[in-house]
Motif scaffolding. Sequence first.
Motif, PDB file in Angstrom:
ATOM      1  N   GLY A  84       0.873  -1.178   0.000  1.00  0.00           N
ATOM      2  CA  GLY A  84       0.000   0.000   0.000  1.00  0.00           C
ATOM      3  C   GLY A  84       0.912   1.230   0.000  1.00  0.00           C
ATOM      4  O   GLY A  84       2.116   1.140  -0.300  1.00  0.00           O
ATOM      5  N   VAL A 119       5.695  -7.766  -0.813  1.00  0.00           N
ATOM      6  CA  VAL A 119       4.581  -8.564  -1.358  1.00  0.00           C
ATOM      7  C   VAL A 119       3.248  -7.951  -0.948  1.00  0.00           C
ATOM      8  O   VAL A 119       3.140  -7.304   0.095  1.00  0.00           O
ATOM      9  N   ARG A 157      -5.471  11.877  -0.436  1.00  0.00           N
ATOM     10  CA  ARG A 157      -5.266  12.829  -1.539  1.00  0.00           C
ATOM     11  C   ARG A 157      -4.236  13.885  -1.141  1.00  0.00           C
ATOM     12  O   ARG A 157      -3.423  14.283  -1.946  1.00  0.00           O
ATOM     13  N   THR A 209       0.217 -13.566  -0.619  1.00  0.00           N
ATOM     14  CA  THR A 209      -0.132 -13.294   0.784  1.00  0.00           C
ATOM     15  C   THR A 209       0.997 -13.792   1.675  1.00  0.00           C
ATOM     16  O   THR A 209       1.511 -14.899   1.482  1.00  0.00           O
ATOM     17  N   ALA A 212       3.736  -3.583   6.805  1.00  0.00           N
ATOM     18  CA  ALA A 212       3.005  -2.406   6.308  1.00  0.00           C
ATOM     19  C   ALA A 212       1.661  -2.931   5.838  1.00  0.00           C
ATOM     20  O   ALA A 212       1.205  -2.608   4.747  1.00  0.00           O
ATOM     21  N   TRP A 225     -16.650   2.601   5.376  1.00  0.00           N
ATOM     22  CA  TRP A 225     -15.539   2.481   6.319  1.00  0.00           C
ATOM     23  C   TRP A 225     -15.886   3.092   7.674  1.00  0.00           C
ATOM     24  O   TRP A 225     -16.703   4.003   7.774  1.00  0.00           O
ATOM     25  N   ASP A 284      -0.705   2.345   8.846  1.00  0.00           N
ATOM     26  CA  ASP A 284      -1.975   2.055   9.516  1.00  0.00           C
ATOM     27  C   ASP A 284      -1.870   0.831  10.427  1.00  0.00           C
ATOM     28  O   ASP A 284      -2.729   0.633  11.286  1.00  0.00           O
TER      29      ASP A 284
HETATM   30  C1  LIG Z   1     -11.550   8.640   3.056  1.00  0.00           C
HETATM   31  C2  LIG Z   1     -10.101   8.656   3.422  1.00  0.00           C
HETATM   32  C3  LIG Z   1      -9.348   9.773   3.123  1.00  0.00           C
HETATM   33  C4  LIG Z   1      -7.998   9.819   3.450  1.00  0.00           C
HETATM   34  N1  LIG Z   1      -7.285  10.937   3.140  1.00  0.00           N
HETATM   35  C5  LIG Z   1      -5.960  10.978   3.434  1.00  0.00           C
HETATM   36  C6  LIG Z   1      -5.172  12.094   3.012  1.00  0.00           C
HETATM   37  O1  LIG Z   1      -5.649  13.037   2.397  1.00  0.00           O
HETATM   38  N2  LIG Z   1      -3.841  12.075   3.308  1.00  0.00           N
HETATM   39  C7  LIG Z   1      -3.267  11.011   3.970  1.00  0.00           C
HETATM   40  O2  LIG Z   1      -2.066  11.037   4.211  1.00  0.00           O
HETATM   41  N3  LIG Z   1      -3.992   9.931   4.363  1.00  0.00           N
HETATM   42  C8  LIG Z   1      -5.313   9.873   4.107  1.00  0.00           C
HETATM   43  N4  LIG Z   1      -6.030   8.764   4.426  1.00  0.00           N
HETATM   44  C9  LIG Z   1      -5.365   7.635   5.108  1.00  0.00           C
HETATM   45  C10 LIG Z   1      -4.593   6.728   4.153  1.00  0.00           C
HETATM   46  O3  LIG Z   1      -5.412   6.307   3.091  1.00  0.00           O
HETATM   47  C11 LIG Z   1      -4.056   5.522   4.921  1.00  0.00           C
HETATM   48  O4  LIG Z   1      -3.398   5.986   6.069  1.00  0.00           O
HETATM   49  C12 LIG Z   1      -3.068   4.719   4.063  1.00  0.00           C
HETATM   50  O5  LIG Z   1      -3.733   4.027   3.045  1.00  0.00           O
HETATM   51  C13 LIG Z   1      -2.348   3.695   4.921  1.00  0.00           C
HETATM   52  O6  LIG Z   1      -1.425   3.035   4.129  1.00  0.00           O
HETATM   53  P1  LIG Z   1      -0.836   1.642   4.604  1.00  0.00           P
HETATM   54  O7  LIG Z   1       0.108   1.276   3.501  1.00  0.00           O
HETATM   55  O8  LIG Z   1      -0.315   1.732   5.979  1.00  0.00           O
HETATM   56  O9  LIG Z   1      -2.073   0.641   4.651  1.00  0.00           O
HETATM   57  P2  LIG Z   1      -3.003   0.162   3.463  1.00  0.00           P
HETATM   58  O10 LIG Z   1      -3.200   1.226   2.453  1.00  0.00           O
HETATM   59  O11 LIG Z   1      -4.199  -0.431   4.104  1.00  0.00           O
HETATM   60  O12 LIG Z   1      -2.155  -1.002   2.767  1.00  0.00           O
HETATM   61  C14 LIG Z   1      -1.937  -2.249   3.381  1.00  0.00           C
HETATM   62  C15 LIG Z   1      -1.604  -3.245   2.287  1.00  0.00           C
HETATM   63  O13 LIG Z   1      -1.199  -4.467   2.877  1.00  0.00           O
HETATM   64  C16 LIG Z   1      -1.712  -5.532   2.135  1.00  0.00           C
HETATM   65  N5  LIG Z   1      -1.736  -6.713   3.010  1.00  0.00           N
HETATM   66  C17 LIG Z   1      -2.370  -6.824   4.209  1.00  0.00           C
HETATM   67  N6  LIG Z   1      -2.100  -8.030   4.757  1.00  0.00           N
HETATM   68  C18 LIG Z   1      -1.289  -8.677   3.885  1.00  0.00           C
HETATM   69  C19 LIG Z   1      -0.677  -9.955   3.909  1.00  0.00           C
HETATM   70  N7  LIG Z   1      -0.809 -10.801   4.940  1.00  0.00           N
HETATM   71  N8  LIG Z   1       0.077 -10.328   2.855  1.00  0.00           N
HETATM   72  C20 LIG Z   1       0.237  -9.482   1.793  1.00  0.00           C
HETATM   73  N9  LIG Z   1      -0.321  -8.258   1.731  1.00  0.00           N
HETATM   74  C21 LIG Z   1      -1.064  -7.855   2.774  1.00  0.00           C
HETATM   75  C22 LIG Z   1      -3.084  -5.053   1.685  1.00  0.00           C
HETATM   76  O14 LIG Z   1      -3.495  -5.764   0.544  1.00  0.00           O
HETATM   77  C23 LIG Z   1      -2.814  -3.584   1.408  1.00  0.00           C
HETATM   78  O15 LIG Z   1      -2.479  -3.355   0.060  1.00  0.00           O
HETATM   79  C24 LIG Z   1      -7.395   8.696   4.112  1.00  0.00           C
HETATM   80  C25 LIG Z   1      -8.157   7.564   4.409  1.00  0.00           C
HETATM   81  C26 LIG Z   1      -9.497   7.533   4.071  1.00  0.00           C
HETATM   82  C27 LIG Z   1     -10.302   6.309   4.397  1.00  0.00           C
END
Ligand SMILES: Cc1cc2nc3c(=O)[nH]c(=O)nc-3n(C[C@H](O)[C@H](O)[C@H](O)COP(=O)(O)OP(=O)(O)OC[C@H]3O[C@@H](n4cnc5c(N)ncnc54)[C@H](O)[C@@H]3O)c2cc1C
Length: 511
Positions: free
Chosen positions: A15, A35, A48, A136, A169, A279, A299
Amino acid sequence: MTTGDDVEVIVVGAGLTGLAATAFLAQQGVRVLTVDQHPGTSVHPKARLVNVRSMELYRALGVESEVRAAGEPNRGFQVAGTLAADWEQWIAPPADESDAAGLSPTVAYSCDQQRLEPILLRRARELGATVRFDTTAVLTEPIDGQPTVTLHGKGGEETVVRARFVIAADGARSTIRTRLGIALRGEKVEGESVSAVFRADLEPALRGRQVNAIMCRDAAAFLFARGTENDRSWQLGTYLRPGWEALAPDALSDQLTEIIRAATGLPDLRPVIEDTARWTTGAYVADRFTVGPVFLIGDAIHIMPPYGGFGGNTGVQDAHNLAWKIAAVCRGDATDALLDTYESERRPIVELTVEQALLRSRKTPGQAPPPAQIDAIGIALGFHYGRDGGVPVENPVNPSGEPGTRAPHVLLADGRSTIDLLDPVRFTLIGPHTSRVLRELAEHPTDLVATAAVDASVLDSSQRKRWDGIYETNGTGGLLVRPDGVIQARIETSSDLHDALAMDQSVQGAF
Ligand SMILES: Cc1cc2nc3c(=O)[nH]c(=O)nc-3n(C[C@H](O)[C@H](O)[C@H](O)COP(=O)(O)OP(=O)(O)OC[C@H]3O[C@@H](n4cnc5c(N)ncnc54)[C@H](O)[C@@H]3O)c2cc1C
């Protein structure tokens, strides 16, 4: 089951934060495998706002112009009855504040997450990282004391991969966090939200006006412009109304169409809804960010309401804080003790940011900020790692230049910034060209520290006082800046430099 090539770091989750970590690690020369269980990068637009600090990090990664091309300037926020009505209140974007005060060589930008992630993916691969989708990962028992991950491919194949470090992550529902028994502490934000991405010609409501985001009071909904002017879609964000919980997708789309009509003030509009998402949110921080060689980012360790656009940016900054430390340990430049500073430095900032997002979620848009609200620009640029007590943020308009703060931007005569002179992989000693320590270092170079000698002619004429106040030190030394752009120490003599690399309190004995 096969045994895969062992790598230095496995990142679970591609992500926003996993891809940022992958690119930062690859930039540092670390062998990294990332992965993700999904077939590709995100499809539903979430984040955004790319804050000014994230833009600085993307600049150092070499993708700032791509991010700009994929997004558009941030135009702030409007409040009105409907999109078609007269707009009543404009809330300036944080970009304006940083630009006006000359705090950075770049500005906050609007770039949809699903457009940003492919840029990070491409750059990470270009820098040598391996990224696999449809895979996964499950954290399994360590082998020979090394963390081990079993990868499950789409076709049922299993591969066991060992690594020196694992970065989780894997998002808000992190299975690695659960497996490690790490609890989340915090509170739920009541209610469920729903969003719809749609296409429609909203010009009859806009009448030539431009908007990034607008709170439409009559519909109790937000409208966000998505994409770019040449490829415009829109996103409606609102709360899930009572009775909608059990609706089938088509029936939910019908209800959302009505809300879109009310929000735009265009009762006959026929929006084409491309995607919907439901959500819930809350304000949570994980009990631990690290267990042995496993580090959690994004997150997986902090969940916050989207107000303020902090979530993804905070995760990108976790990744940046961690990447150079892991790289230094992998190269043998530092001991594992350096890695302890990941949690001790990030936790106070993460806790403050979650608190600030929660505060903003409780405020009616347009209302004056409560006294406890800290400017977003302070959180983005004024973070202070290792501050003893109090709020871990200083006002970036008057930077202290203290260890643990971001090395400030001073404009150079050629339009670049002092930030552009910092090495993203090594420490940099930056100071006046007359500095004795800088000269000594240039004569006896080390792999660990790059030098940036600045003479007055290189500075923009308006910046002399600012430079003197921050970087001049006593003219004999300079500021030692870490690969993540954070000041490690003020250096006046060669022995200060030695001490800073060997005996800094937060990194005691690490180098
Ligand atoms: C409506 C909305 C608006 C937002 N606006 C903003 C903004 O303007 N600015 C900002 O900075 N943030 C914003 N955010 C927050 C932001 O979208 C999240 O904080 C961000 O997506 C987190 O990224 P991440 O990579 O930590 O987690 P995620 O994006 O959830 O990515 C986690 C990834 O891990 C993968 N995964 C999970 N478990 C496994 C596994 N066991 N094996 C392989 N893959 C796995 C999933 O498939 C996923 O792709 C917003 C959120 C929302 C809901």
